[in-house]
Motif scaffolding. Structure first.
Motif, PDB file in Angstrom:
ATOM      1  N   ARG A   1       0.823  -1.207   0.000  1.00  0.00           N
ATOM      2  CA  ARG A   1       0.000   0.000   0.000  1.00  0.00           C
ATOM      3  C   ARG A   1       0.856   1.255   0.000  1.00  0.00           C
ATOM      4  NH1 ARG A   1      -5.157   0.387   0.862  1.00  0.00           N
ATOM      5  NH2 ARG A   1      -5.253  -1.738   1.710  1.00  0.00           N
TER       6      ARG A   1
ATOM      7  N   LEU B   1      -9.128   9.799   0.603  1.00  0.00           N
ATOM      8  CA  LEU B   1      -8.648   8.507   0.112  1.00  0.00           C
ATOM      9  C   LEU B   1      -8.642   7.466   1.224  1.00  0.00           C
ATOM     10  CD1 LEU B   1      -5.725   9.171  -2.403  1.00  0.00           C
ATOM     11  CD2 LEU B   1      -8.148   8.731  -2.845  1.00  0.00           C
TER      12      LEU B   1
ATOM     13  N   LEU C   1     -11.743   5.632   0.979  1.00  0.00           N
ATOM     14  CA  LEU C   1     -11.764   4.753  -0.190  1.00  0.00           C
ATOM     15  C   LEU C   1     -11.075   3.427   0.100  1.00  0.00           C
ATOM     16  CD1 LEU C   1     -12.736   5.272  -3.189  1.00  0.00           C
ATOM     17  CD2 LEU C   1     -10.331   5.575  -3.736  1.00  0.00           C
ATOM     18  N   THR C   2     -10.062   3.452   0.954  1.00  0.00           N
ATOM     19  CA  THR C   2      -9.261   2.256   1.189  1.00  0.00           C
ATOM     20  C   THR C   2      -9.771   1.397   2.338  1.00  0.00           C
ATOM     21  OG1 THR C   2      -7.722   3.525   2.596  1.00  0.00           O
ATOM     22  CG2 THR C   2      -7.179   3.345   0.262  1.00  0.00           C
TER      23      THR C   2
ATOM     24  N   GLU D   1     -11.598  -1.462   3.917  1.00  0.00           N
ATOM     25  CA  GLU D   1     -11.931  -2.716   3.238  1.00  0.00           C
ATOM     26  C   GLU D   1     -13.428  -2.903   3.040  1.00  0.00           C
ATOM     27  OE1 GLU D   1     -10.060  -4.889   1.665  1.00  0.00           O
ATOM     28  OE2 GLU D   1      -8.348  -3.592   2.070  1.00  0.00           O
TER      29      GLU D   1
ATOM     30  N   PHE E   1     -19.803   1.562  -3.671  1.00  0.00           N
ATOM     31  CA  PHE E   1     -19.023   2.077  -2.553  1.00  0.00           C
ATOM     32  C   PHE E   1     -19.949   2.796  -1.579  1.00  0.00           C
ATOM     33  CE2 PHE E   1     -14.881   1.716  -4.691  1.00  0.00           C
ATOM     34  CZ  PHE E   1     -14.039   1.533  -3.603  1.00  0.00           C
TER      35      PHE E   1
ATOM     36  N   LEU F   1     -13.290   3.691  -9.288  1.00  0.00           N
ATOM     37  CA  LEU F   1     -12.688   3.951  -7.983  1.00  0.00           C
ATOM     38  C   LEU F   1     -12.155   2.668  -7.350  1.00  0.00           C
ATOM     39  CD1 LEU F   1     -15.187   6.510  -6.402  1.00  0.00           C
ATOM     40  CD2 LEU F   1     -12.910   6.975  -7.318  1.00  0.00           C
ATOM     41  N   TYR F   2     -12.848   1.567  -7.577  1.00  0.00           N
ATOM     42  CA  TYR F   2     -12.391   0.294  -7.027  1.00  0.00           C
ATOM     43  C   TYR F   2     -11.060  -0.119  -7.648  1.00  0.00           C
ATOM     44  CZ  TYR F   2     -12.303  -4.727  -6.059  1.00  0.00           C
ATOM     45  OH  TYR F   2     -11.916  -5.988  -5.678  1.00  0.00           O
TER      46      TYR F   2
ATOM     47  N   ARG G   1      -8.387   2.077  -6.171  1.00  0.00           N
ATOM     48  CA  ARG G   1      -8.099   1.632  -4.810  1.00  0.00           C
ATOM     49  C   ARG G   1      -7.154   0.440  -4.809  1.00  0.00           C
ATOM     50  NH1 ARG G   1     -12.108  -0.865  -0.162  1.00  0.00           N
ATOM     51  NH2 ARG G   1     -11.527  -2.956  -0.781  1.00  0.00           N
ATOM     52  N   GLU G   2      -7.359  -0.473  -5.744  1.00  0.00           N
ATOM     53  CA  GLU G   2      -6.500  -1.646  -5.831  1.00  0.00           C
ATOM     54  C   GLU G   2      -5.068  -1.267  -6.208  1.00  0.00           C
ATOM     55  OE1 GLU G   2      -7.817  -5.322  -5.401  1.00  0.00           O
ATOM     56  OE2 GLU G   2      -8.472  -3.694  -4.081  1.00  0.00           O
TER      57      GLU G   2
ATOM     58  N   LEU H   1      -3.650   1.584  -5.398  1.00  0.00           N
ATOM     59  CA  LEU H   1      -3.109   2.143  -4.155  1.00  0.00           C
ATOM     60  C   LEU H   1      -2.630   1.044  -3.216  1.00  0.00           C
ATOM     61  CD1 LEU H   1      -5.687   4.959  -3.291  1.00  0.00           C
ATOM     62  CD2 LEU H   1      -3.379   5.259  -4.187  1.00  0.00           C
ATOM     63  N   ALA H   2      -3.336  -0.093  -3.242  1.00  0.00           N
ATOM     64  CA  ALA H   2      -2.990  -1.205  -2.358  1.00  0.00           C
ATOM     65  C   ALA H   2      -1.903  -2.101  -2.924  1.00  0.00           C
ATOM     66  CB  ALA H   2      -4.236  -2.036  -2.064  1.00  0.00           C
TER      67      ALA H   2
END
Length: 225
Positions: A17, A161, A164-165, A167, A185, A200-201, A204-205, A207-208
């Protein structure tokens, strides 16, 4: 690119992340590296009747941290009035996705940004309403001054953000009209649906530190029109 290059690119994304508490310039640089390595699915629409469009996952940094910009579409719009959306719209003839996305950001929320602010692109996403969307990840700067166009945008919202993250902020539901899962979301007591939720999903992935495809995720029936 050969298998060795694919492996190196994936390793550049799968670093874990991103630390959003780091220096903003460092976060922007890390995002640009990951997005340049992202094995993007794009290209021309599979169906000839899909219209090319571009949207912006627009990131800003303020005193309280990182946010992504969402808009509430003006109620009087002919299509999808009142819905949550990312800034964006249809590409004009001969216009690239990058040029269209930057133009739409300027027109809808009054933020003029150069192409150098585009950090990268995510997977293209086909919609039930007839569009082939290219998502751009754009660095909007620190505390920008927005000037929304009231004909298109009812309000502008900065979504942290960090929200957004979380889970359990995203879930997947079934609908009788499709055998595909609908992604959505829950953000600050708002329920955001696909297409916006799908894009956005995927972000988010990234970012992770994960590569996750979203083109097959379904949209709710009210977005099919």
């Amino acid at each position: 690119m050969g298998q060795g290059g694919d492996r190196i690119d994936r390793e550049r994304i799968e670093r874990g992340r991103i630390d959003l508490s780091a220096d903003p310039d460092g976060v922007v640089a890390e995002l640009a590296v990951r997005l340049s390595a992202f094995p993007r699915h794009g290209g021309q629409p599979d169906a000839a009747d899909l219209k090319a469009a571009s949207v912006a996952i627009l990131l800003v940094h303020q005193a309280d941290g990182w946010s992504v910009v969402l808009t509430r579409r003006a109620a009087g719009l002919r299509r999808h009035g009142g819905q949550w959306a990312l800034p964006g719209g249809r590409c004009e003839p001969g216009e690239t996705a990058v040029a269209a996305g930057l133009r739409e950001v300027a027109e809808e929320i009054g933020l003029d940004l150069p192409p150098a602010r585009v950090l990268g692109l995510l997977d293209d996403y086909p919609t039930r309403s007839g569009y082939h969307i290219t998502p751009l990840v754009i660095w909007g700067g620190a505390a920008p001054a927005f000037r929304p166009d009231p004909a298109e945008v009812a309000s502008i919202h900065l979504i942290p953000l960090a929200d957004l993250t979380v889970e359990d902020a995203v879930d997947f539901v079934t609908i009788p009209e499709s055998d595909r899962k609908v992604v959505r979301f829950r953000l600050q007591e708002r329920l955001i649906h696909a297409p916006t939720a799908a894009l956005l999903y995927q972000f988010r992935e990234v970012l992770a530190g994960r590569v996750t495809r979203v083109a097959e995720l379904e949209q709710p029936t009210f977005a099919w029109r």
